[in-house]
Design an enzyme around this catalytic site. Structure first.
Site, short mmCIF file in Angstrom:
data_model
loop_
_atom_site.label_atom_id
_atom_site.label_comp_id
_atom_site.label_asym_id
_atom_site.label_seq_id
_atom_site.Cartn_x
_atom_site.Cartn_y
_atom_site.Cartn_z
CE LYS A 197 1.38 -4.67 6.23
NZ LYS A 197 1.50 -3.65 5.17
CB SER A 209 -0.93 -0.01 1.22
OG SER A 209 -1.74 -1.17 1.24
#
Length: 333
Positions: free
Chosen positions: A202, A83
């Protein structure tokens, strides 16, 4: 700035479990060094920001400059195309070129994790194979979310299973509900943890109870849990997480590696003091000011941040001052 309750309260609960130790006695985390993992994910991974030039091209010279500094920090490895790497804004050929560039600069004993998640299973498999060919050691696969209403546990298990079956390298699941609006369901995670080519997750959601359950329920699997934020890194370690993929590591890599070391040594008071100083800066470069804030902070610490790709806009002068104040009041500037 007051800290939000949902971040500080889980941290206090996790620390409370450690207070039984006798005065002056250190208690190490036995879960942090469990044997038998196909890939050792213990440690800190910065999700690299992608540098752009003034004309919006990927600036590989500046990327190499940042990498020269990052390889001197004791990171376990690096994450590209997450991201914070503005992955959705990169063209397919740019994604592969970034992986190749980082792989060339990264010592072979450091892991390279590369984002390969797409909206379709077919596209994810194709990109995953390409990432492996470009030099990635592990792929990080975000949840498909455009049709989030149809992304049931069954659909997601099928998606990830097909990707893992086809992937030539290990797969790490990636749940980031702040960006996708979709939390990878716990039951799906526990099912997928049994796949021999899915080695971890994650989790950026910040639900410490959920992360603790993941660790607890997957102890018999070759599966590791990574905290997706520096704000709850210590609490995650206290519950058995293996490491962290933390945006703040782009800026404060050494302190985050120090926090990792203190937790492993059982130096909980020092770790807690350091964790407290990292929470507000981390919040500032993630949900408060986002990637523009992260890139601005990088510049203050000697890295190249540079512009974001539109429509991400630069910070206003007022926001820059607020960001600087957050780092200053916590003793980092």
């Amino acid at each position: 700035m007051a800290l939000s309750t949902h971040l500080t309260s889980p941290l206090r609960h996790a620390l409370a479990a450690l207070h039984w130790a006798a005065p002056g006695q250190c208690r190490r985390l036995s879960t942090l060094s469990g044997p038998g993992h196909t890939v050792d994910l213990r440690g800190i991974f910065p999700p690299l920001a992608t540098p752009f030039s003034a004309v919006q091209d990927v600036d590989y010279v500046q990327l190499e400059g940042n990498l020269r500094r990052y390889v001197s920090i004791p990171f376990r490895g690096l994450v590209v195309l997450g991201s914070n790497g503005e992955y959705p804004c990169l063209a397919p050929h740019e994604r592969l070129d970034v992986v190749r560039c980082v792989r060339q600069a990264l010592p072979r004993d450091r892991l390279l994790l590369a984002g390969s998640g797409c909206e379709s299973t077919q596209a994810t498999i194709k990109l995953t194979v390409s990432m492996a060919e470009a030099g990635a050691d592990v792929v990080l696969v975000v949840t498909p979310c455009y049709y989030r209403g149809a992304m049931t546990s069954t659909a997601l298990v099928q998606h990830y299973t097909e990707v893992a079956d086809a992937s030539p390298i290990p797969v790490v699941l990636y749940s980031v509900p702040a960006n996708t609006g979709l939390d990878l369901p716990l039951e799906a995670v526990l099912t997928l943890a049994q796949h021999p080519n899915i080695v971890g997750i994650k989790d950026s959601g910040g639900d410490i109870s959920r992360m603790g359950l993941m660790v607890h329920k997957t102890q018999q699997e070759d599966f590791q849990v990574l905290a997706g934020s520096a704000s709850f890194l210590m609490a995650s370690y206290a519950l058995g997480a293996s490491g962290g993929v933390c945006a703040l590591a782009n800026v404060l890599g050494d302190p985050l590696c120090q926090l990792d070391r203190l937790c492993r040594e059982g130096s909980w008071q020092e770790a807690r003091n350091l964790q407290h100083r990292l929470i507000e800066p981390n919040m500032a470069v993630t949900r408060r000011f986002g990637i523009p804030g992260l890139k601005k902070a990088m510049e203050w610490f000697g890295y190249y941040g540079g512009p974001c790709r539109p429509p991400l806009a630069p910070l206003s002068p007022t926001q820059v001052e607020e960001l600087r104040s957050t780092f200053s009041t916590n003793g980092w500037l």
